[in-house]
Scaffold this motif. Structure first.
Motif, short mmCIF file in Angstrom:
data_model
loop_
_atom_site.label_atom_id
_atom_site.label_comp_id
_atom_site.label_asym_id
_atom_site.label_seq_id
_atom_site.Cartn_x
_atom_site.Cartn_y
_atom_site.Cartn_z
N LEU A 9 0.69 -1.16 -0.16
CA LEU A 9 0.00 0.12 0.13
C LEU A 9 0.98 1.13 -0.03
N TYR A 17 -5.20 0.42 -4.36
CA TYR A 17 -6.71 0.54 -4.22
C TYR A 17 -7.10 -0.06 -5.28
N LEU A 22 -10.78 -0.80 -4.34
CA LEU A 22 -11.38 0.17 -3.30
C LEU A 22 -11.56 1.39 -4.11
N PRO A 24 -10.54 5.01 -2.78
CA PRO A 24 -9.91 5.68 -1.93
C PRO A 24 -10.81 6.82 -0.99
#
Length: 69
Positions: A9, A17, A22, A24
């Motif tokens: 990450l 992400y 995902l 952010p």
């Protein structure tokens, strides 16, 4: 493992992400998360010794007879 996830990450947040599907802004700033953070910051950052001992006692009383079942 968690350390590896954190390393990746930090290495490339945008790709991390995307790879984990995902968004952010949604993850970092969802209303429930912001509310929880605000509540946590109002209280002490660490639990007191008494709180830890009480939680340990409650947990022990719930699991004391678990091996007997």
């Amino acid at each position: 493992t968690l350390p590896e996830m954190i390393r990746r990450l930090k290495q490339d947040p945008t790709d991390w992400y995307a790879a984990n599907k995902l968004d952010p802004p949604v993850v970092a700033a969802s209303d429930p998360e912001i509310e929880q953070a605000q509540k946590r910051l109002k209280g002490p950052l660490e639990r007191s010794k008494e709180d830890v001992e009480a939680a340990t006692k409650r947990h022990r009383s719930r699991t004391l007879w678990a091996p007997m079942t």
